[in-house]
Write an enzyme that holds these catalytic residues in place. Structure first.
Site, PDB file in Angstrom:
ATOM      1  N   VAL A  43      36.981  29.554 -20.669  1.00 39.42           N
ATOM      2  CA  VAL A  43      37.672  30.680 -20.048  1.00 39.42           C
ATOM      3  C   VAL A  43      38.447  30.229 -18.813  1.00 39.42           C
ATOM      4  CG1 VAL A  43      35.735  31.294 -18.563  1.00 39.42           C
ATOM      5  CG2 VAL A  43      37.303  33.090 -19.323  1.00 39.42           C
ATOM      6  N   LYS A  44      38.060  29.111 -18.207  1.00 35.80           N
ATOM      7  CA  LYS A  44      38.669  28.664 -16.960  1.00 35.80           C
ATOM      8  C   LYS A  44      40.089  28.133 -17.134  1.00 35.80           C
ATOM      9  CE  LYS A  44      35.059  29.456 -14.307  1.00 35.80           C
ATOM     10  NZ  LYS A  44      35.068  30.393 -13.177  1.00 35.80           N
ATOM     11  N   ASP A  45      40.519  27.894 -18.379  1.00 34.20           N
ATOM     12  CA  ASP A  45      41.915  27.518 -18.594  1.00 34.20           C
ATOM     13  C   ASP A  45      42.843  28.594 -18.038  1.00 34.20           C
ATOM     14  OD1 ASP A  45      40.855  25.402 -19.935  1.00 34.20           O
ATOM     15  OD2 ASP A  45      41.690  25.911 -21.895  1.00 34.20           O
TER      16      ASP A  45
END
Length: 457
Positions: A43-45
């Site tokens: 999700v950190k992309d």
């Protein structure tokens, strides 16, 4: 031709997948947003590209600059992908509890990784927060995104993840659950959803050793809540600016073990090969759902990352055993007996047999201890080491009857006594245990049986 100009253009639009097996007997529809479909498998992309592009617009990050960030791994991955596409260097600080896989992945992308101790205060100069800030001051033309306090983190999810969930559920979502670390994912999505449907219930998943739950409930930052824990990516010993407690309706804490076991269940039962904090999110969300969800409710849970980050931890049986996380396959005396498939026949020696005959039987059968009987009654026990001690002192006892040298009978235990109880009852004076099953048949449990059960578990 259909193609993307760089890998970062593939970020977002991850699928919703229905859980089917781990949700047994739970009402409502439970969906998970599988964020490992992002190119960096997390999700950190989403926040990596957002924080960098916002810094570029503000003139903070200039061509040829260096991005320096404290990360548990996934944010570093997201930043590194965008940095590659845009030509920046990366230096990441990480705590030493993070998996080696995460460190190796960041290095593979050309980043420099500085590993810092976990068990220090956030303002300690050795902490990964402090080291990142120091490097930012020392290195010219560097940018410290600070995912904890950079509100571009929350904005990324308000602009992308929230709208995706709303569209994918056709606005039918009633409950939203996510782990809370920096706070950007849960608060960005919650803000978007509540603006469109104010009664959407937002559930934050916390871990034991973190301050969030206590702070939400009391408004007190209690340092006594802070202690080391193993789950990566959720919980904090600080209050990041991205955590807006008004957007989170309730916190549930999940233990390291429950999170790890649920993560493995998701892989084996749902085909979702996800990371540790994913298991925490699902476990906590289902604890709530079991009591509160109704038939028409729709819950969406964020699954932040991929299982490849944890191959040497929660997907490693030895690591799980060493940390006491794997539940015993042989949990009780009943299970040990059941594992023999009815093939065990209790070997006994009659009290009137000679010691020499008993020794021959022990040697032939390859056993160290045996119950002694008179007719149908167990009246004593023989242990090879104790016979040897007596023979050394009195060699002529080999012709004596067993009743003259036998020890007290082995203790009887219940079928449902657990392994730890059984192990506590075996000592130098009591080398084995006896169990009577429902059919009144007697079975023996030895030290070897317990060792086999514990190492198989």
């Amino acid at each position: 031709m259909q193609y993307y100009n760089s890998i970062v253009e593939t970020i977002g639009n991850t699928p919703l997948v229905k859980l089917n097996k781990v949700t047994k007997n739970i009402k409502g529809t439970i969906l998970v947003k599988v964020e490992y479909f992002n190119p960096g498998n997390s999700v950190k992309d989403r926040i990596g590209i957002k924080m960098i592009e916002d810094a570029e617009k503000a003139g903070i990050l200039k061509p040829g600059g260096t991005i320096i960030e404290g990360t548990s791994g996934n944010t570093g991955m997201g930043l590194a992908l965008t940095a590659i596409a845009k030509g920046y260097k990366c230096i990441f600080t990480m705590s030493d509890k993070q998996s080696q896989e995460k460190i190796n992945i960041l290095k593979a992308l050309g980043a420099e990784v500085v590993v810092c101790p976990t068990n220090v205060e956030p303002d300690d100069p050795r902490s990964y927060y402090s080291v990142a800030k120091r490097l930012n001051k020392e290195i010219p033309n560097s940018f410290y995104p600070n995912q904890y306090d950079n509100l571009s983190n929350t904005a990324a999810h308000y602009e992308t993840t929230g709208p995706e969930i709303w569209k994918q559920t056709e606005g039918k979502i009633t409950h939203y659950a996510a782990g809370v670390g920096t706070g950007g994912t849960i608060c960005g999505v919650s803000k978007y959803l509540k603006e469109r449907k104010p009664n959407v219930f937002t559930l934050g998943i916390d871990t034991y050793g973190s301050v969030f739950k206590k702070y939400k409930e009391t408004g007190i930052f209690d340092e006594n809540e802070i202690y080391p824990y193993l789950t990566e990516g959720i919980g904090e010993d600080i209050l990041p600016k991205n955590v807006d407690f008004n957007l989170i309706d309730l916190f549930i804490k999940v233990t390291d073990k429950d999170a790890a076991l649920m993560t493995r269940r998701l892989a084996r039962e749902e085909g979702l090969f996800v990371g540790w904090s994913c298991g925490a999110a699902v476990y906590g969300a289902l604890e709530y759902a079991r009591e509160h969800l109704k038939d028409n409710d729709v819950m969406v849970i964020i699954l932040p990352d991929h299982g490849t980050r944890y191959l040497n931890k929660i997907y490693n049986d030895e690591w799980m055993k060493n940390h006491g996380f794997l539940e015993a396959e042989f949990a009780t005396a009943r299970d040990i007996i059941k594992s023999r498939n009815g093939k065990d026949k209790l070997l006994t020696i009659e009290a009137n047999q000679t010691v020499a005959q008993a020794i021959r039987i022990l040697t032939k059968e390859g056993i160290s201890q045996v119950p002694v009987t008179e007719g149908e009654h167990i009246v004593g026990s023989l242990v090879d080491s104790k016979i040897l001690e007596q023979l050394i002192e009195k060699p002529d006892i080999k012709d004596a009857p067993v009743r003259d040298v036998m020890n007290p009978p082995f203790k009887f235990v219940g079928l449902d006594n657990s392994l730890d109880v059984l192990a506590s009852l075996i000592d130098k004076d009591n080398k084995a245990l006896l169990v009577r099953d429902e059919e009144n048949k007697v079975h023996i449990i030895t030290q070897a049986d317990l060792l086999a059960a514990m190492t198989t578990a």
